[in-house]
Design an enzyme around this catalytic site. Structure first.
Site, PDB file in Angstrom:
ATOM      1  N   VAL A  38     -11.437   6.254   1.981  1.00  0.00           N
ATOM      2  CA  VAL A  38      -9.947   5.954   2.831  1.00  0.00           C
ATOM      3  C   VAL A  38      -9.489   5.092   2.148  1.00  0.00           C
ATOM      4  CG1 VAL A  38     -10.705   7.542   4.635  1.00  0.00           C
ATOM      5  CG2 VAL A  38     -11.141   5.099   4.787  1.00  0.00           C
ATOM      6  N   GLY A  41      -6.134   5.066  -0.448  1.00  0.00           N
ATOM      7  CA  GLY A  41      -4.680   5.491  -0.531  1.00  0.00           C
ATOM      8  C   GLY A  41      -4.040   5.014   0.981  1.00  0.00           C
ATOM      9  N   HIS A  42      -4.847   4.330   1.734  1.00  0.00           N
ATOM     10  CA  HIS A  42      -4.412   3.930   3.081  1.00  0.00           C
ATOM     11  C   HIS A  42      -4.026   2.585   2.903  1.00  0.00           C
ATOM     12  CE1 HIS A  42      -4.383   3.630   7.698  1.00  0.00           C
ATOM     13  NE2 HIS A  42      -4.032   4.890   7.395  1.00  0.00           N
ATOM     14  N   TYR A  43      -2.642   2.359   2.639  1.00  0.00           N
ATOM     15  CA  TYR A  43      -2.228   0.879   2.306  1.00  0.00           C
ATOM     16  C   TYR A  43      -2.816   0.067   1.366  1.00  0.00           C
ATOM     17  CZ  TYR A  43       0.015   2.180   6.969  1.00  0.00           C
ATOM     18  OH  TYR A  43       0.771   2.465   7.954  1.00  0.00           O
ATOM     19  N   ILE A  48      -6.285  -0.826   5.693  1.00  0.00           N
ATOM     20  CA  ILE A  48      -6.715  -0.614   6.922  1.00  0.00           C
ATOM     21  C   ILE A  48      -7.543   0.664   7.082  1.00  0.00           C
ATOM     22  CG2 ILE A  48      -5.831  -0.108   9.324  1.00  0.00           C
ATOM     23  CD1 ILE A  48      -3.347  -1.654   8.416  1.00  0.00           C
TER      24      ILE A  48
END
Length: 132
Positions: A38, A41-43, A48
């Site tokens: 994850v 692509g999460h910031y 985070i």
């Protein structure tokens, strides 16, 4: 249920009756590694751990600690969830669980923290048998 979370809860305090309250409780630790899918692509410039992944860690810990009296319960709902701080790669989640009967259902309450302090509070409902 399939999950994109690689981290798995490890028991720190095995499930059992809490000597202070008499309620069923447990404590789990989850190491959040930088290799979690994850994070891609999460910031990307400030990774985070998504809140839904924190919830997944709570669910996995809860289902590893079901009280004997609640054997056969299944996840029914997230009653409440409050995110208090961000979780980053390298953090270790400390998950404190308390199970309580609620009529025909069971409630599992979780307090989640990292080394920086509280990260989330979660209440989940579990249903016994085949009831919808």
């Amino acid at each position: 249920m399939t999950t994109a979370v690689l981290a798995r809860p490890e028991a720190v305090r095995v499930p059992g009756p809490d000597t202070d309250t008499g309620k069923w409780s447990a404590r789990y630790s989850v190491a959040v590694g930088a290799g979690e899918p994850v994070f891609a692509g999460h910031y990307p410039d400030f990774a985070i751990f998504p809140g839904v992944c924190v919830l997944e860690c709570v669910r996995a810990a809860a289902e590893a600690s079901v009280p004997p009296a609640a054997d056969g319960v299944r996840f029914a709902a997230v009653e409440s969830c409050r995110f208090l701080a961000a979780v980053h790669p390298g953090d270790v989640l400390d998950i404190e669980l308390v199970w309580e009967p609620r009529g025909a259902d069971w409630r599992c309450t979780a307090k989640v923290a990292t080394g920086r302090g509280p990260a989330a509070s979660v209440r989940c409902r579990y249903r016994c048998g085949d009831a919808a």
